[in-house]
Scaffold this active site. Structure first.
Site, mmCIF file in Angstrom:
data_model
loop_
_atom_site.group_PDB
_atom_site.id
_atom_site.type_symbol
_atom_site.label_atom_id
_atom_site.label_comp_id
_atom_site.label_asym_id
_atom_site.label_seq_id
_atom_site.Cartn_x
_atom_site.Cartn_y
_atom_site.Cartn_z
ATOM 1 N N GLU A 108 0.053 1.943 3.451
ATOM 2 C CA GLU A 108 0.317 2.741 2.243
ATOM 3 C C GLU A 108 0.493 4.225 2.546
ATOM 4 O OE1 GLU A 108 -2.105 0.498 2.473
ATOM 5 O OE2 GLU A 108 -1.899 -0.928 0.816
ATOM 6 N N PHE A 167 -14.238 -6.213 -6.960
ATOM 7 C CA PHE A 167 -13.515 -6.331 -5.702
ATOM 8 C C PHE A 167 -12.279 -5.419 -5.711
ATOM 9 C CE2 PHE A 167 -10.159 -8.496 -3.184
ATOM 10 C CZ PHE A 167 -10.720 -8.279 -1.936
ATOM 11 N N LYS A 184 -4.752 -4.365 -14.193
ATOM 12 C CA LYS A 184 -3.955 -5.594 -14.135
ATOM 13 C C LYS A 184 -3.764 -6.220 -15.519
ATOM 14 C CE LYS A 184 -3.391 -9.571 -11.093
ATOM 15 N NZ LYS A 184 -4.005 -10.367 -10.008
ATOM 16 N N MET A 196 -1.543 21.068 20.321
ATOM 17 C CA MET A 196 -1.884 22.321 19.647
ATOM 18 C C MET A 196 -3.386 22.582 19.785
ATOM 19 S SD MET A 196 -0.546 24.878 18.210
ATOM 20 C CE MET A 196 0.968 24.681 17.276
#
Lengths: 605, 223
Positions: A92, A154, A204, A515
């Site tokens: 994602e 969940f 949902k 860096m």
């Protein structure tokens, strides 16, 4: 979901087709409906998820980037039949960076999707990145059903809570009748005024829920106001200041590009012969090959830009937020200058640098207002000559002896040479990003795609995927990455291969998180704590394993031919470029330092 | 191989003459001093919707603004709530607070109240009631109402300015204070003045003079 499937039977859709064509919002939608009777777009909305996707279609969305998952499934089920092309990403975070880059290159908000919980939290880095750089973007996240919200269900996360500090606005959508309009509104908010990322959280049961409500057109809420035109009184005073300036500088920020004000700024600068500096997000707002261009100022800006910004008496900042990487220490930033600040966001005025002439408004509009108000060009012949002299005193050159390892600057210049002026460069974050900025000559807006404010390592490859889909076919997309940065999101290669995206990744590989090593050499007595990456994979072989084309460069005489072959390859290619591991980025202004005191060598730090 | 770039070293370069203070203001005789913090009241009208209070309080914590009190409650309009903030910052900070608040989408308007605005706070003060007569006398002195009494304790309601409540608490202290609950300040503009400020669009800096002078309202004397 079964409810929805049942309700969109072909018969029903057919029956309702004619009705929909009449009130179809876009001509395309009408044509689609004409040409295919059972097209999903043509039926009326029956669920929240359909309303969500309809809102995206109404807004003209062509691509969406995301990862499927439990709580977002109802939306994906509708996308399955939509003309919106969904690019399944490998992670994602990549979806959010790809959407971000899509927004930078196209100017329209990029769209990313994720499921609840880990899907949503994985988007956060990309949201924060877009927020810092004011990129237009919209994220749609699945959420557990409303009845479970707050119960630690969940894959539940308080997504609006988590993302409030890193979005322009976010909404928990709680009603199937309203959800499509929430998405339309988020789309409008992402784009209007100062752009930024917006998020809509989609429980949902809301997306599965029944509704016949079509989403409203994209429109910002009534409480959102944008001032387009600057106050005439301040504008007149600013114009007078410009006319009387002896050492003027135009400082063009990312807002110039986002506000499509590059042309207006170019005309203004050239007509009045005012030297131009671009901030890093403003790269491409003014052609770097123009005599008036001093390129970029700040921590790794050119010596001449840093001298000019320190010595100017009139600083016209447009669409810049005076970030600390630009200003260095506040007490020494343009300390002799009266500041004219053009910005669409009033909160940027005098946030970091006091604005003597605050001009709140749209960059393009305000620059046009200024162009009208400034009658006489400033008398700055001596100043321009001084700027040219600084160019010759502090040249951006490097040494590349044949018997030394390949210097990164040489590779960047070779890539620039091998591609067209409109080629798009994306980068990760680190030394390679600075070399890509310094040694590539940018001439067009929306060709530099990089992570500025947040400084997100791993941005380059997913950004190249988003940029590729937003770019014209004849624009090459080159990702200049570092080894450490590339390693963070290289699973995106699988996406580039699957979609056969023509992108060229050049990994400037020094087996360091370079860096950091440079700073350790300068400020931590050379103690390379956790910056030595001598366990890097062979990126060319890794690319082959993904199904991309792999190349490797170790010597100067391989550079030109290999780059040519990689650019010519029609699909994703990766060049593992083994560069001088000791190479460092100069000039450099230490954090919080005085821009005019930039270091040209390590012993000046 | 020599590392780095060519050019005159730092000590051989031209240098500007000016300086800015840490607030980014160019230092000249008129605005040389760093501004001291002052306490002021900001009144924001917001959409009455879930999450708006967390948007506002989150803004204050992540931007490190120093907040004294925050109260929220409904208004005559069902769709709108009023948030009253007491903040203590230097002028540029107060200016930034107002601008950042206006950026929040559910925020309808933001207004800094004049120093003469009406400001009230309510406190519940629970004290030991061993000396009822004296406690009653102190309560009377501050116009406190008795809201609860028991053989061991008495609880009073005091409303007024912050200073008045501070003073009441100090005086009640002699009896032994068991618990205190304070609401924080709520405020309204006096007379026909509008507490509801300009809309975000109208609130941008509108005159060159105002921008130049950094003029804000006078420091508050807090009633």
């Amino acid at each position: 979901m079964s409810e929805r499937a049942a309700s969109v039977t072909p018969t029903e859709t057919d029956e309702q087709d004619d009705e929909h064509i009449d009130d179809s919002a876009t001509p395309e939608a009408a044509t689609e409906a004409d040409s295919s009777a059972d097209d999903a777009e043509s039926g009326p909305v029956t669920t929240g998820a359909e309303s969500v996707v309809r809102a995206l279609e109404n807004a003209g969305v062509e691509y969406a980037f995301g990862v499927q998952g439990g709580a977002i499934m109802p939306v994906y089920d509708v996308l399955y039949d939509s003309d919106i092309y969904h690019v399944t990403m490998a992670h994602e975070q990549g979806a959010s960076h790809a959407a971000d880059a899509y927004g930078i290159v196209s100017g329209d908000p990029g769209v990313c999707l994720a499921t609840s919980g880990p899907g949503a939290t994985n988007l956060v880095t990309g949201l924060a990145d877009a927020d810092m750089d004011s990129d237009p973007m919209i994220a749609l996240t699945g959420q557990v059903p409303t009845e479970f919200v707050g119960n630690d269900a969940f894959q539940e996360t308080d997504t609006t809570g988590v993302t409030t500090p890193v979005t322009k606005d976010n909404t928990f959508s709680s009603d199937p009748d309203r959800v499509g309009t929430d998405v339309s509104e988020a789309f409008a908010l992402a784009r209007e005024g100062r752009p930024g990322p917006t998020l809509v959280d989609l429980p949902k049961d809301v997306t599965n829920g029944e509704t016949d409500r079509e989403p409203d057109e994209p429109k910002t809420p009534d409480t959102y106001h944008v001032q387009e035109r600057a106050d005439p009184e301040i504008l007149a005073a600013a114009a007078e200041r410009i006319e009387n300036a002896q050492r003027p500088v135009l400082l063009l920020g990312g807002g110039v590009i986002k506000g499509d004000a590059s042309d207006a700024c170019r005309e203004f600068a050239i007509e009045h012969e005012i030297p131009v500096i671009t901030t890093m997000p403003g790269t491409g707002a003014f052609p770097e090959d123009h005599e008036l261009s001093l390129e970029g100022a700040g921590m790794h800006g050119t010596g001449y830009a840093n001298m000019a910004i320190s010595m100017c008496d009139t600083l016209i900042g447009i669409g810049t937020r005076f970030d600390d990487r630009l200003t260095g220490g506040i007490p020494t930033f343009a300390p002799d200058a009266e500041v004219i600040h053009v910005d669409i966001d009033p909160a940027e005025i005098s946030k970091n640098i006091h604005a003597d002439y605050p001009l709140v408004g749209d960059a393009e509009t305000v620059v046009s207002q200024l162009a009208e108000a400034v009658d006489e060009s400033p008398q700055a012949t001596k100043w321009r000559a001084q700027c040219q002299q600084w160019k010759s005193e502090y040249p951006m050159t490097y040494q590349a002896p044949e018997d030394e390892p390949v210097q990164p600057e040489f590779v960047v210049e070779a890539l620039d040479e091998a591609t067209s002026d409109r080629a798009i460069v994306t980068t990760g974050v680190g030394q390679h990003q600075m070399w890509a900025w310094q040694y590539w000559t940018y001439t067009e807006p929306r060709t530099w795609v990089s992570s500025h404010g947040l400084g997100t390592m791993g941005y380059g490859l997913p950004a190249a995927i988003g940029a590729r889909l937003a770019a014209d076919d004849d624009q090459e997309v080159v990702c200049i990455d570092g080894d450490g940065s590339f390693l963070m999101t290289l699973q995106g290669l699988s996406v580039a291969v699957r979609e056969n995206l023509d992108i060229t990744v050049a990994v400037l590989n020094n087996e360091y998180i370079g860096m950091v090593r440079q700073w350790q050499d300068a400020f931590f007595e050379g103690r390379h704590a956790a910056s030595d990456y001598n366990w890097m994979p062979e990126f060319d072989k890794l690319a082959e394993a993904f199904g991309a084309q792999g190349f490797r460069i170790d010597e100067y005489d391989e550079v030109a031919d290999t780059i040519e072959a990689a650019i010519a390859y029609d699909g994703p290619s990766v060049i593992d470029v083994h560069i001088d591991p000791e190479a460092n980025v100069y000039p450099m202004v230490p954090s919080g330092g005085d821009n005019a005191q930039f270091a040209l060598t390590e012993d000046q730090l | 191989m020599k590392r780095g770039l060519e050019g005159p070293p730092p000590e051989q370069r031209q240098a500007p003459v000016g300086r800015r203070n840490t607030q980014g203001i160019r230092i000249d005789p008129e605005v040389e001093a760093r501004q001291d913090p002052r306490r002021t009241v900001i009144s924001a009208l917001v959409e009455h919707e879930p999450g708006v209070l967390s948007d506002v309080s989150g803004l204050f914590s992540r931007r490190q603004f120093n907040i004294e009190s925050l109260t929220v409650g409904p208004t005559q309009d069902d769709a709108r709530a009023r948030i009253t903030l007491v903040v203590e910052e230097p002028d540029p900070g107060i200016d930034q607070i107002k601008k950042q608040l206006r950026k929040l989408v559910p925020v309808v308007s933001v207004h800094e109240l004049e120093p003469n605005a009406m400001r009230r706070e309510l406190a519940l003060i629970k004290v030991d009631a061993e000396r009822p007569d004296q406690v009653a006398a102190v309560a009377d002195m501050y116009g406190a109402k008795t809201v609860d009494s028991s053989p061991e304790t008495a609880t009073f309601e005091v409303t007024g300015s912050r200073q008045k409540i501070d003073a009441a608490i100090e005086t009640f202290g002699q009896f032994g204070i068991r618990e205190i609950s304070r609401t924080g300040t709520t405020a309204l503009a006096r007379g026909t003045d509008e507490t509801t400020g300009p809309s975000p669009a109208e609130a941008s800096v509108t005159s060159a003079e105002a921008a130049k002078q950094d003029s804000y309202t006078q420091p508050a004397d807090d009633d």
